[in-house]
Design a protein around this motif. Structure first.
Motif, PDB file in Angstrom:
ATOM      1  N   VAL A 120     123.166  81.854  44.384  1.00 55.96           N
ATOM      2  CA  VAL A 120     122.712  82.534  43.171  1.00 55.96           C
ATOM      3  C   VAL A 120     123.242  81.780  41.950  1.00 55.96           C
ATOM      4  CG1 VAL A 120     122.635  84.671  41.873  1.00 55.96           C
ATOM      5  CG2 VAL A 120     122.748  84.732  44.376  1.00 55.96           C
ATOM      6  N   ALA A 121     122.311  81.358  41.105  1.00 59.25           N
ATOM      7  CA  ALA A 121     122.700  80.706  39.852  1.00 59.25           C
ATOM      8  C   ALA A 121     122.407  81.661  38.697  1.00 59.25           C
ATOM      9  CB  ALA A 121     121.924  79.407  39.680  1.00 59.25           C
ATOM     10  N   ILE A 122     123.448  82.046  37.965  1.00 57.32           N
ATOM     11  CA  ILE A 122     123.283  82.860  36.748  1.00 57.32           C
ATOM     12  C   ILE A 122     123.151  81.883  35.592  1.00 57.32           C
ATOM     13  CG2 ILE A 122     124.218  84.699  35.330  1.00 57.32           C
ATOM     14  CD1 ILE A 122     123.601  85.550  38.182  1.00 57.32           C
ATOM     15  N   THR A 123     121.905  81.676  35.142  1.00 55.33           N
ATOM     16  CA  THR A 123     121.642  80.666  34.114  1.00 55.33           C
ATOM     17  C   THR A 123     121.834  81.239  32.707  1.00 55.33           C
ATOM     18  OG1 THR A 123     119.304  81.221  34.182  1.00 55.33           O
ATOM     19  CG2 THR A 123     120.035  79.411  35.589  1.00 55.33           C
ATOM     20  N   LYS A 124     121.806  80.331  31.749  1.00 54.58           N
ATOM     21  CA  LYS A 124     121.921  80.670  30.319  1.00 54.58           C
ATOM     22  C   LYS A 124     123.230  81.398  30.026  1.00 54.58           C
ATOM     23  CE  LYS A 124     116.865  81.111  30.019  1.00 54.58           C
ATOM     24  NZ  LYS A 124     115.707  81.884  29.526  1.00 54.58           N
ATOM     25  N   ARG A 125     124.286  80.966  30.682  1.00 53.82           N
ATOM     26  CA  ARG A 125     125.590  81.600  30.474  1.00 53.82           C
ATOM     27  C   ARG A 125     126.057  81.466  29.029  1.00 53.82           C
ATOM     28  NH1 ARG A 125     130.234  78.198  33.557  1.00 53.82           N
ATOM     29  NH2 ARG A 125     131.516  79.214  31.976  1.00 53.82           N
ATOM     30  N   ASP A 126     125.578  80.425  28.350  1.00 56.05           N
ATOM     31  CA  ASP A 126     125.980  80.210  26.960  1.00 56.05           C
ATOM     32  C   ASP A 126     125.331  81.215  26.016  1.00 56.05           C
ATOM     33  OD1 ASP A 126     123.691  78.809  27.899  1.00 56.05           O
ATOM     34  OD2 ASP A 126     123.562  77.740  25.989  1.00 56.05           O
ATOM     35  N   LEU A 127     124.342  81.997  26.511  1.00 53.92           N
ATOM     36  CA  LEU A 127     123.665  82.984  25.674  1.00 53.92           C
ATOM     37  C   LEU A 127     124.224  84.389  25.865  1.00 53.92           C
ATOM     38  CD1 LEU A 127     119.926  81.870  26.052  1.00 53.92           C
ATOM     39  CD2 LEU A 127     121.611  81.167  24.323  1.00 53.92           C
ATOM     40  N   ALA A 128     125.211  84.539  26.748  1.00 46.79           N
ATOM     41  CA  ALA A 128     125.733  85.876  27.049  1.00 46.79           C
ATOM     42  C   ALA A 128     127.218  85.950  26.733  1.00 46.79           C
ATOM     43  CB  ALA A 128     125.489  86.212  28.518  1.00 46.79           C
ATOM     44  N   GLU A 129     127.634  87.116  26.234  1.00 49.45           N
ATOM     45  CA  GLU A 129     129.055  87.371  26.026  1.00 49.45           C
ATOM     46  C   GLU A 129     129.765  87.425  27.385  1.00 49.45           C
ATOM     47  OE1 GLU A 129     130.612  87.494  23.204  1.00 49.45           O
ATOM     48  OE2 GLU A 129     128.753  87.215  22.043  1.00 49.45           O
ATOM     49  N   PRO A 130     131.039  87.049  27.417  1.00 47.22           N
ATOM     50  CA  PRO A 130     131.775  87.043  28.690  1.00 47.22           C
ATOM     51  C   PRO A 130     131.725  88.392  29.405  1.00 47.22           C
ATOM     52  CG  PRO A 130     133.006  85.871  27.017  1.00 47.22           C
ATOM     53  CD  PRO A 130     131.848  86.493  26.315  1.00 47.22           C
TER      54      PRO A 130
END
Length: 632
Positions: free
Chosen positions: A117-127
């Motif tokens: 499972v790849a959770i993409t666009k991590r840079d667009l989400a708060e931690p």
């Protein structure tokens, strides 16, 4: 199963539209899998894309990038078939979406065992939000039959987490089963095109077996024979096509129109297109029931066909499983154990998955068999079930590997251990059925002797028809001849101790027939004339009995003469022609003492025996005249 040296794995993407599947593949491989102008214009993947990923453990991975939009799920299913590792892509800013759920179900139905499972666009989400998404995903996948690793958060644009994702992919690849190289070769076609100098090129992922340049293949269901001119794996020339590789085959002898997506390239006997497939279907809880003649979309391999459903029972209810027969509107090729996806005809949604248990069942009976042995994991259990289901036809050895889904070497091992099954030529038949047919045919021969005691035996053609099928007929003949119970001679089957003979009233009638023919001399007698001397209906049977005994000769349709009489006329005719060289019917009429009415049939018979030959209005000696006694 021979798997030595197989270091290839197929990775298939999955996930909702616009969650970054294609961008992630490009970040991992450097390849932009969106090939079409329409895909560039709309910013979404429409058709399948392909890229190569070299793993650090030496494996070569083929990535199949699939569309995520609901309008292109059919293409997604085509790409997901044959996948070893699923790469599920979920955007951090949206989490699980409708197509995510559907894609997961499709992967599960297709039997994918390992996933990342790849959770993409991590840079667009708060931690904090990213953590919640990862927990939600892990919880959703906890009950999945696919072995999913912990979600990996990545950013395709920034490159964050890509090394962790590669490590997760490599770990998942170690949990996959190697594909068999000693199995029958087959490759579902997902693309076809023409290349100048190469001809027709088909691409796909090799499912099993091996093929090399120069090999002959079949393209089904079109039924075209072709030869492999060249092979490429990820754009590089190769000598052979091996399992798990994204492969392009340049084929000689087949046109583009004969190898569209959904076709299958195969090597070996037993493959056949079918318009009927028996499957065990598993419906999703939200699906509608499958009832008699429900219309569905059936996806298997890279093919999608419309089909009508015939359940073994009344219905298959939502959330349940059942055996159904799919009556296909267009033929396709499959094998026992192949997994497919069932989608509703309208509205088009995924409603379940299925496993093939009979790739080409008989037309009758119309409903599929619910025998659980047909779906058994042990192929040695499946073989007797198939043989019993095809009681009169049996199972052809040439189709065994396809019908029960095992490699050739394994099928040979199974055949050596089976009990209660007999082999007739190239066909396996049920022992009890074979025994029953042997007994029935033996009684038929015995009954025929009782009803027709003067006949040499039951006509062989009738014997075969009574057996219903050629395999059963050949087995019965071989078995009974082996016991010494029957004798097959001159197109008839008789009991070994049977000798046609005249008994009782027939013996008296036989004497009357011989006396009548002796009185008739060279004129002979017809059946109607003989019937004046013997009981009604027995004249022809007795006369034909004497013909088989060579005591009587039949001339024309139904005129009979004693053998001694015809032999005498033959000798006189040959003697006359030896002296005169040739003779007209008028000359021979005096020699034989017959009127023209009776002479011409005798001369025609002599012509037919090769003793005389006709040349215009005269007869001369024929090539077999020297065989006449006393005139060598």
């Amino acid at each position: 199963m021979n798997t030595t040296g197989q270091r290839h794995v197929v990775i298939g993407t999955a996930g909702h539209v616009d969650h970054g599947k294609t961008a992630l593949v490009k970040a991992l491989t450097g390849v932009d899998t969106d090939r079409w102008k329409e895909e560039k214009r709309r910013g979404i993947t429409i058709d399948l894309g392909f890229a190569q990923l070299n793993l650090s453990d030496g494996r070569s991975a083929s990535i199949v990038d699939v569309p995520g939009h609901e309008d292109f799920v059919r293409n997604m299913v085509a790409g997901a078939t044959g996948v070893d590792v699923a790469l599920l892509v979920i955007a951090a800013d949206e989490s699980i979406m409708p197509q995510t759920v559907e894609h997961i179900a499709i992967l599960e139905f297709l039997g994918v065992r390992s996933g990342v499972v790849a959770i993409t666009k991590r840079d667009l989400a708060e931690p904090e939000w990213l953590e919640l998404v990862m927990e939600e995903v892990a919880e959703r996948l906890e009950s999945s039959p696919i072995s999913w690793g912990p979600p990996v958060a990545v950013s395709a644009t920034a490159g964050d987490g890509l090394e962790d994702l590669k490590a997760a992919i490599e770990l998942a690849a170690t949990r996959t089963e190697e594909r068999a190289t000693d199995d029958l070769f087959r490759m579902p076609v997902d693309r076809v095109f023409s290349v100048a100098g190469a001809g027709t090129v088909v691409t796909g992922t090799v499912w099993a077996g091996q093929a090399k340049v120069g090999d002959s293949v079949q393209v089904l269901p079109a039924g075209r024979e072709a030869r492999i001119r060249s092979i490429e794996v990820h754009g590089q020339s190769a000598d052979n096509a091996a399992p798990g590789r994204r492969t392009a085959l340049a084929l000689v002898g087949v046109d583009r129109v004969d190898a569209p997506r959904g076709s299958m390239v195969v090597v070996g006997q037993g493959w056949q297109p079918s318009r009927r497939v028996d499957v065990v279907v598993n419906l999703l809880p939200a699906a509608r029931p499958l009832t008699q003649r429900s219309r569905i979309r059936f996806h298997i391999g890279t093919a999608e066909v419309m089909a009508r459903v015939t359940p073994a029972g009344d219905t298959v209810e939502p959330g349940e499983s059942g055996v159904v027969r799919l009556r296909l509107e267009t033929p396709l090729v499959c094998r026992w154990g192949d997994r497919g996806v069932v989608r509703a005809y309208s509205p088009v949604t995924t409603v379940g998955g299925c496993v093939v248990i009979d790739p080409f069942p008989d037309r009758r009976p119309r409903r599929p068999s619910a025998d659980p042995r047909l779906a058994a994991a042990d192929p040695a259990v499946r073989v007797p079930a198939f043989v019993e289901a095809r009681a009169s036809q049996g199972v052809a050895l040439d189709e065994l590997e396809v019908r029960i889904g095992v490699p050739p070497a394994e099928s040979k091992s199974i055949l050596g251990s089976l009990e209660g099954i007999v082999r007739s030529g190239r066909t396996l038949i049920s022992g009890p059925v074979a025994m029953s047919i042997v007994d029935r045919l033996l009684r038929a021969v015995a009954d025929f002797h009782i009803q027709q005691p003067l006949e040499p035996g039951l006509p062989l053609e009738v014997f075969r028809k009574l057996a219903e099928t050629p395999p059963l007929a050949e087995h019965a003949r071989s078995e009974l001849e082996g016991r010494g119970t029957i004798v097959v001679s001159q197109g008839h089957v008789r009991l070994a101790d049977h000798q046609p003979r005249l008994e009782g009233e027939d013996a008296d009638s036989g004497a009357e027939v011989l006396k009548a023919l002796e009185d008739a001399g060279g004129q002979g007698a017809t059946v109607a004339e003989l019937a004046n001397r013997v009981p009604a209906g027995r004249a022809e049977a007795i006369a034909e009995f004497y013909v088989r005994q060579d005591t009587v000769i039949r001339i024309g349709a139904d005129r009979y003469l004693l053998r001694s009489v015809i032999d005498g006329m033959t000798s006189r005719t040959v003697a006359h022609l030896r002296e005169a060289g040739e003779a007209t019917p008028a000359d021979l009429r005096e020699t034989l003492g017959l009127t023209r009415k009776y002479l011409i049939p005798v001369l025609s018979w002599l012509d037919g025996q090769g003793i005389t030959v006709r040349a215009g209005d005269v007869r001369r000696l024929g090539p077999k005249a020297h065989q006449v006694d006393g005139l060598d």
